[in-house]
Design an enzyme around this catalytic site. Structure first.
Site, PDB file in Angstrom:
ATOM      1  N   THR A   1       0.816  -1.201   0.000  1.00 33.31           N
ATOM      2  CA  THR A   1       0.000   0.000   0.000  1.00 33.31           C
ATOM      3  C   THR A   1       0.856   1.260   0.000  1.00 33.31           C
ATOM      4  OG1 THR A   1      -1.738  -1.173   1.190  1.00 33.31           O
ATOM      5  CG2 THR A   1      -1.820   1.228   1.237  1.00 33.31           C
TER       6      THR A   1
ATOM      7  N   GLY B   1       2.128  -2.982   8.259  1.00 31.54           N
ATOM      8  CA  GLY B   1       2.476  -3.312   9.634  1.00 31.54           C
ATOM      9  C   GLY B   1       3.900  -3.821   9.735  1.00 31.54           C
TER      10      GLY B   1
ATOM     11  N   GLU C   1      -6.515  -7.043   3.479  1.00 28.30           N
ATOM     12  CA  GLU C   1      -6.713  -8.190   2.594  1.00 28.30           C
ATOM     13  C   GLU C   1      -7.957  -8.046   1.720  1.00 28.30           C
ATOM     14  OE1 GLU C   1      -4.850 -11.073   1.818  1.00 28.30           O
ATOM     15  OE2 GLU C   1      -3.435  -9.644   2.649  1.00 28.30           O
TER      16      GLU C   1
END
Length: 736
Positions: A164, A209, A471
């Site tokens: 992302t 993350g 997801e």
């Protein structure tokens, strides 16, 4: 006071709240048998409890979560990192991952997942095993795996998955980060290099993350520019971020944490910018495509089975998400139902006896369908995981063959792979939405005390809120579901032209075929119930959900065809017009699958003698309640085409009330069967012993705001108002 005990030995009978004790005594089934079912066996339950006890009794005390709510975010991040390191240390000491199946890889052991859940706190290392290593296994060739996986196994290489960007998320084809090939002759490394670069602000990797402060490597998704200057689209590149010796950032790399979020704040979701970062040519994931030393790009000659293995492996994350939805929602229900049994509100007919809020039908209607959903998600999550592993096993066996004929090689059809993608997409979208909304509903159902951090519900909710987005965004996934299911519709429509439906027989969506055929052929499907009792039969309810799913799917198909043929819309425009209808159809398909899996799961457990008749009955009651509530909520879907009649709607409402009363008797026992320890729940309201009020007061008194008198703000501010008179009215005219 301490709350670090297992539910199985949390309190003696004399210390359990009498209302909770009464709830447990009136249960009509064996709680332990359902616990064993959820764990998979008696031995699995024993093993889980043993491992949970190791975490709870660890002599370092690092796993204590009692002060979490009072810690600054930085302190929580540091402490949760220490928990992760201690967890890995314990795994090595216990020999977890040492068996032949794991070859020293801790994260491959089922015990690791149990221990991870037992920690009951978010670990910043998580994306290493959730996304980074699976990418290496799926997308890197054998030589690359041989080099990098041992480093991952030994925790020298700690990675994240950097896809992302600040300006783009789900639309990966628009990602801007570039990986440009540089020949050795032009100044590159021996054998050639990649130049990883962030050309714009919006190309900054943002949100991954583990990226911010933890990872020393990242699997970076970037646009591949080959040696001929041709943009080959999105590929994966292993990019070193930090030194494995002292964790300092490497040349050209800038990373950091993106800042406080609504939840999940232990995790260092990060940003990364790359300024002409040079990596070796072989750091491109080369299982399916490669670039030689001259910069020439080629697709590797993998058979279809090999390419699908990677696809299925990554899809397994969605099965994990469905299982996670089951557990998170079950935790919320555990807290709320135990508290609802303890909390009193209003008086009974005698005017003296206070009423448990669990006895109010409105409270039951809010929470008991969520309890039923948590069990439904369990059965479907388990089935989805098994289906994916079965497909993966067949594909791996086939990937060693020489033939490129996918169907002959693997006994897994392309339709089956597409179908499991549609199934996982629909279920991920639906279950996470229900869980997120359901956890918040559980919090609100606890009244004012649900607003307390010590209730456990606010953090459970805010930490879970990532799930509808990660997801695959929940409002985008239905498009993928419908794109696959429309091919089934086409096959059914063309069946007279000898279109072969046999390839769909192993697909989940094949169950829709009878209703699709009936509707397409103009044969009326109608609910056969002639009285309210008929609408308590699971088979009748399942047929209703099947019909609705098929009808809404066909509605999408007809709408697309009508927009393109009658109004002249382009396919993209017609598709956009149909998005709302697609979302409805995907939801309907999910509900059909969930009820079907629930029914099959109960039957399977009974046939294997895991559960007995009492457990079958109580689980069947849950399934009936869930289906009835779904139909009640969307009754218009069943009335609009005449499948149900107005009297059916009345019977559904009556049956919902009936099954709320039936399930209510076993509600507390059903959440007890989940066997969440007080340590894992982290909730004063959901305690196994039900003694909520002393622990609410203890939590209040622990707040550092109460450490000093007359209060930390008195000397620096409040004194000026109360004693020094800065707020005294002087009677003078306004000077504004």
């Amino acid at each position: 006071m301490s709350n670090d005990t297992n539910t199985t030995n949390a309190a003696t009978v004399s210390t359990i709240n009498p209302d909770l004790l009464k709830e447990r005594q009136q249960a009509t089934f064996d709680v332990e048998r359902i616990t064993h079912m959820l764990d998979g066996s008696v031995s699995n339950t024993d093993r889980r409890r043993y491992l949970e006890a190791i975490i709870q009794r660890d002599p370092t005390g690092i796993f204590d979560n009692g002060n979490n709510h009072y810690l600054h975010r930085t302190d929580r991040h540091v402490r949760s990192m220490a928990k992760g390191v201690r967890l890995i240390e314990l795994c090595r000491k216990l020999g977890i991952g040492n068996d032949d199946d794991c070859s020293g890889e801790i994260i491959q052991s089922p015990d690791f997942q149990i221990l991870l859940e037992a920690v009951a706190d978010d670990i910043p290392l998580a994306l290493h095993w959730v996304m980074f290593q699976p990418n290496i296994v799926s997308l890197c060739d054998e030589q690359q795996q041989a080099e990098w996986l041992p480093l991952c196994r030994d925790w020298r290489m700690i990675g994240c998955y950097a896809q992302t960007e600040l300006g783009h998320g789900s639309n990966i084809r628009s990602l801007e980060t570039t990986a440009t090939f540089l020949k050795q002759a032009d100044g590159g490394m021996p054998g050639g290099s990649w130049i990883i670069h962030s050309p714009t602000l919006t190309s900054t990797k943002f949100w991954p993350g583990t990226l911010g402060r933890t990872a020393n490597h990242a699997m970076v998704i970037a646009r591949l520019i080959d040696g001929n200057g041709i943009d080959r689209g999105i590929h994966n590149f292993l990019v070193p971020l930090r030194s494995m010796e002292d964790h300092t950032l490497l040349k050209g790399v800038t990373t950091g944490d993106i800042g406080p979020k609504i939840g999940y704040n232990n995790m260092d979701n990060g940003f990364a910018q790359f300024d002409q970062v040079v990596i070796p040519r072989r750091n491109m994931a080369m299982r399916f495509a490669s670039v030689d030393e001259d910069g020439n790009y080629t697709h590797n000659n993998n058979n279809d089975a090999t390419s699908k293995v990677a696809y299925i492996t990554m899809m397994q994350v969605r099965a994990m998400i469905v299982n996670g939805a089951s557990k998170a929602l079950a935790m919320a229900c555990t807290i709320t139902l135990r508290y609802s049994a303890v909390r009193k509100q209003g008086f009974a007919e005698d005017g003296k006896t206070e009423v448990q809020i669990l006895d109010y039908t409105q409270q039951q209607h809010r929470i008991l369908p969520l309890l039923a959903a948590s069990y439904a998600f369990f059965f479907t999550g388990r089935k989805l995981w098994k289906q994916l592993k079965d497909i993966e096993r067949k594909l791996i066996a086939a990937s060693g063959g020489a033939s490129d004929n996918f169907n002959q090689q693997s006994s897994v059809s392309k339709e089956q792979v597409s179908d499991i993608h549609a199934t996982s997409s629909a279920l991920k979208s639906f279950t996470t939405m229900v869980a997120a909304d359901g956890i918040e509903e559980c919090r609100k159902a606890c009244g004012g005390h649900g607003y307390l951090s010590c209730s456990g519900l606010p953090e459970l909710f805010t930490s879970y809120l990532q799930s509808p987005t990660v997801e695959g965004d929940n409002h985008m996934l239905p498009q993928q579901v419908i794109r696959v299911l429309l091919k089934l519709v086409q096959a059914v429509q063309q069946q007279k032209q000898n279109t072969n439906l046999d390839t769909y027989k192993s697909c989940n969506s094949y169950a829709l075929v009878p209703s699709l055929q009936a509707i397409i052929q103009g044969r009326s499907e109608q609910c056969a119930a002639i009285n309210a009792q008929d609408l308590c039969q699971l088979s009748t309810l399942l047929l209703a959900l099947r019909h609705r799913a098929a009808r809404l799917l066909l509605a999408v198909s007809y709408q697309l065809e009508r927009d393109m043929t009658e109004t002249g819309c382009s396919l993209p425009t017609a598709w956009n017009h149909a998005l709302v209808a697609m979302a409805k159809a995907s939801k309907a398909y999910s509900q059909f699958l969930l009820l079907q899996d629930f029914m099959e799961g109960i039957l399977h457990e009974r046939q294997n003698q895991v559960i007995g008749r009492p457990e079958v009955d109580v689980l069947s009651d849950l399934a009936k309640l869930l289906a009835l509530c779904w139909i009640e909520k969307d009754m218009g879907d069943f009335l609009v085409d005449g499948y149900m009649r107005p009297e059916h709607a009345s019977w559904i409402e009556l049956n919902v009330l009936q099954y709320l009363s039936i399930v209510r008797q076993n509600a507390v026992a059903l959440v007890d069967a989940r066997d969440f320890s007080d340590f894992r729940l982290k909730s004063v309201l959901g305690r196994y012993d039900g003694n909520v009020y002393p622990y609410i007061m203890e939590a209040a008194q622990k707040d550092p705001l109460n450490d000093v008198e007359p209060g930390p703000a008195y000397e620096v501010a409040l004194k000026r108002l109360v004693r020094d008179g800065v707020g005294v009215y002087s009677g003078t005219a306004s000077r504004l």
